[in-house]
Design an enzyme around this catalytic site. Structure first.
Site, PDB file in Angstrom:
ATOM      1  N   GLY A 129       5.036  -3.411   6.020  1.00 27.05           N
ATOM      2  CA  GLY A 129       4.126  -3.682   6.894  1.00 27.05           C
ATOM      3  C   GLY A 129       4.782  -4.772   7.951  1.00 27.05           C
ATOM      4  CB  SER A 138       1.928  -5.225  15.550  1.00 20.92           C
ATOM      5  OG  SER A 138       1.542  -3.888  15.525  1.00 20.92           O
ATOM      6  CG  ASN A 139      -2.287  -1.982  14.392  1.00 23.02           C
ATOM      7  OD1 ASN A 139      -3.275  -1.862  15.374  1.00 23.02           O
ATOM      8  ND2 ASN A 139      -1.230  -1.169  14.164  1.00 23.02           N
ATOM      9  CG  ASN A 174      -5.360   5.043   8.134  1.00 26.44           C
ATOM     10  OD1 ASN A 174      -4.660   3.770   8.286  1.00 26.44           O
ATOM     11  ND2 ASN A 174      -4.945   6.202   8.414  1.00 26.44           N
ATOM     12  CG  HIS A 195      -2.439   9.000  12.095  1.00 21.66           C
ATOM     13  ND1 HIS A 195      -1.463   8.630  11.133  1.00 21.66           N
ATOM     14  CD2 HIS A 195      -2.132  10.063  12.920  1.00 21.66           C
ATOM     15  CE1 HIS A 195      -0.566   9.914  11.451  1.00 21.66           C
ATOM     16  NE2 HIS A 195      -0.912  10.513  12.303  1.00 21.66           N
ATOM     17  CG  ASP A 218      -3.632  10.600   8.345  1.00 18.54           C
ATOM     18  OD1 ASP A 218      -3.890   9.374   8.128  1.00 18.54           O
ATOM     19  OD2 ASP A 218      -2.361  11.045   8.435  1.00 18.54           O
ATOM     20  CD  GLU A 249      -0.976   2.433  16.410  1.00 19.93           C
ATOM     21  OE1 GLU A 249      -1.363   1.609  15.408  1.00 19.93           O
ATOM     22  OE2 GLU A 249       0.062   2.808  16.592  1.00 19.93           O
TER      23      GLU A 249
HETATM   24  C1  GRF Z   1       0.697   1.758  13.186  1.00 18.74           C
HETATM   25  O1  GRF Z   1       1.487   2.532  13.993  1.00 18.74           O
HETATM   26  C2  GRF Z   1      -0.310   2.434  12.543  1.00 18.74           C
HETATM   27  O2  GRF Z   1      -0.899   3.492  13.434  1.00 18.74           O
HETATM   28  C3  GRF Z   1       0.246   3.244  11.264  1.00 18.74           C
HETATM   29  O3  GRF Z   1       1.134   2.292  10.712  1.00 18.74           O
HETATM   30  C4  GRF Z   1       1.670   1.383  11.815  1.00 18.74           C
HETATM   31  C5  GRF Z   1       1.505   0.055  11.347  1.00 18.74           C
HETATM   32  O4  GRF Z   1       2.140  -0.925  12.306  1.00 18.74           O
HETATM   33  N1  GRF Z   1      -0.905   3.473  10.263  1.00 18.74           N
HETATM   34  P1  GRF Z   1       2.009  -2.345  12.077  1.00 18.74           P
HETATM   35  O5  GRF Z   1       2.327  -2.909  10.714  1.00 18.74           O
HETATM   36  O6  GRF Z   1       0.291  -2.585  12.166  1.00 18.74           O
HETATM   37  O7  GRF Z   1       2.634  -2.990  13.276  1.00 18.74           O
END
Ligand code: GRF
Length: 215
Positions: A18, A21-22, A115, A117, A158, A187
Site C-alpha cells: 500500500g 495516498s488515500n 472500500n 475501487h 466489490d 478518489e
Molecule cells: C487505489 O487506487 C484504490 O482505489 C485501490 O487501491 C489503490 C490504493 O492506493 N483500492 P493508495 O495506497 O491509497 O495510494
C-alpha cells in the site's frame, strides 16, 4: 453509525504494498475539518508497507496483523476485531487492502466498513481487478467514462452497496497510468466525502441501495 456533531474514529486497513495516498487524503481531510473524525489506527498486513510509514510519520498508530500468522479466518478476524476495538474504531476504511475480509469481521462491522475501487462498479471490478488491470481493461473495452466508487463492504469483492461514485472522462491517448492518475485525484475527494456522510449519520442501507439523508 456516527452521530451528528460527534468525531468518529477511523481505522484504515492496507495491504503489503500500500502506497497510502488515500490514507493521506483521509488524514488531511480530518486535519482540515472536512471530516469530523480522526484516523485512530492503520492496520497493515506488512509492517514495511509505505502506508504504514505514512501512518507513523503522521503520528497515527500502525499495527501489523499478518493473515498468514493465523491458522483460521476466525482467528485472523478475532485479532482484527481486537485491534479495532482497542482503537475504538467506528468506521473501517479499506485503502489498498487486497484481500476478502473474513466473514466474522464483515458481520461484526456490518455497514461500517468501506472500500474504494478505481472504476465505476459494477464495471471492471471483482477478483483480480486491481491496479493497472482495472484501467487497462477499461481502455481495452473502449469506455469513454471511468471513475471511482466508494462502497460498503460485504462478503465478496466489490459487490457491497455503493456510497459515492465520481466519473472521470477517458481521453484520447490515455494509458493505464495516465487514467489511473486522473482517477486517483477523484478518489482523494470521494473517500473523505463518503466518510463525512457516515460521520453525519446520513447513510441508510436498504437492500443494496444506500440512501443519503438530507443534512
Ligand atoms: C487505489 O487506487 C484504490 O482505489 C485501490 O487501491 C489503490 C490504493 O492506493 N483500492 P493508495 O495506497 O491509497 O495510494
Amino acid at each position: 453509525m456516527g452521530d451528528a456533531n460527534c468525531r468518529i474514529n477511523i481505522a484504515v486497513l492496507v495491504s503489503g504494498h500500500g502506497r497510502g495516498s488515500n490514507l493521506q487524503a483521509i488524514i488531511d481531510a480530518c486535519k482540515e475539518g472536512r471530516v469530523d473524525g480522526q484516523v485512530s489506527v492503520v492496520v497493515g498486513t506488512k509492517d514495511e508497507a509505505p502506508a504504514m510509514e505514512r501512518a507513523r510519520s503522521n503520528g497515527v498508530a500502525a499495527v501489523e496483523v499478518k493473515p498468514k500468522n493465523f491458522a483460521t479466518d476466525e482467528e485472523y478476524a478475532a485479532r482484527l476485531i481486537a485491534v479495532l476495538a482497542e482503537h475504538k474504531a467506528d468506521l473501517v476504511c479499506l485503502a489498498g487492502y487486497m484481500r476478502i475480509l473474513p466473514s466474522q469481521m464483515v458481520d461484526a462491522y456490518r455497514w461500517r466498513i468501506m472500500n474504494i475501487h478505481p472504476a465505476l462498479i459494477p464495471l471492471f471490478c471483482g477478483k483480480g481487478m486491481y491496479g493497472e488491470h482495472v484501467h487497462q481493461s477499461a481502455l481495452d473495452y473502449g469506455v469513454k467514462v471511468s471513475g471511482c466508487t466508494v462502497h460498503f463492504v460485504d462478503e465478496e469483492y466489490d459487490t457491497g452497496p455503493i456510497v459515492i461514485q465520481k466519473a472521470v472522462p477517458v481521453e484520447e491517448g490515455d494509458t493505464a497510468e495516465s487514467l489511473a492518475a486522473r482517477i486517483l485525484v477523484q478518489e482523494h475527494k470521494a473517500y473523505p466525502e463518503a466518510i463525512q456522510l457516515f460521520a453525519e449519520g446520513r447513510l441508510r442501507v436498504e437492500g443494496r441501495v444506500v440512501h443519503v439523508l438530507p443534512e
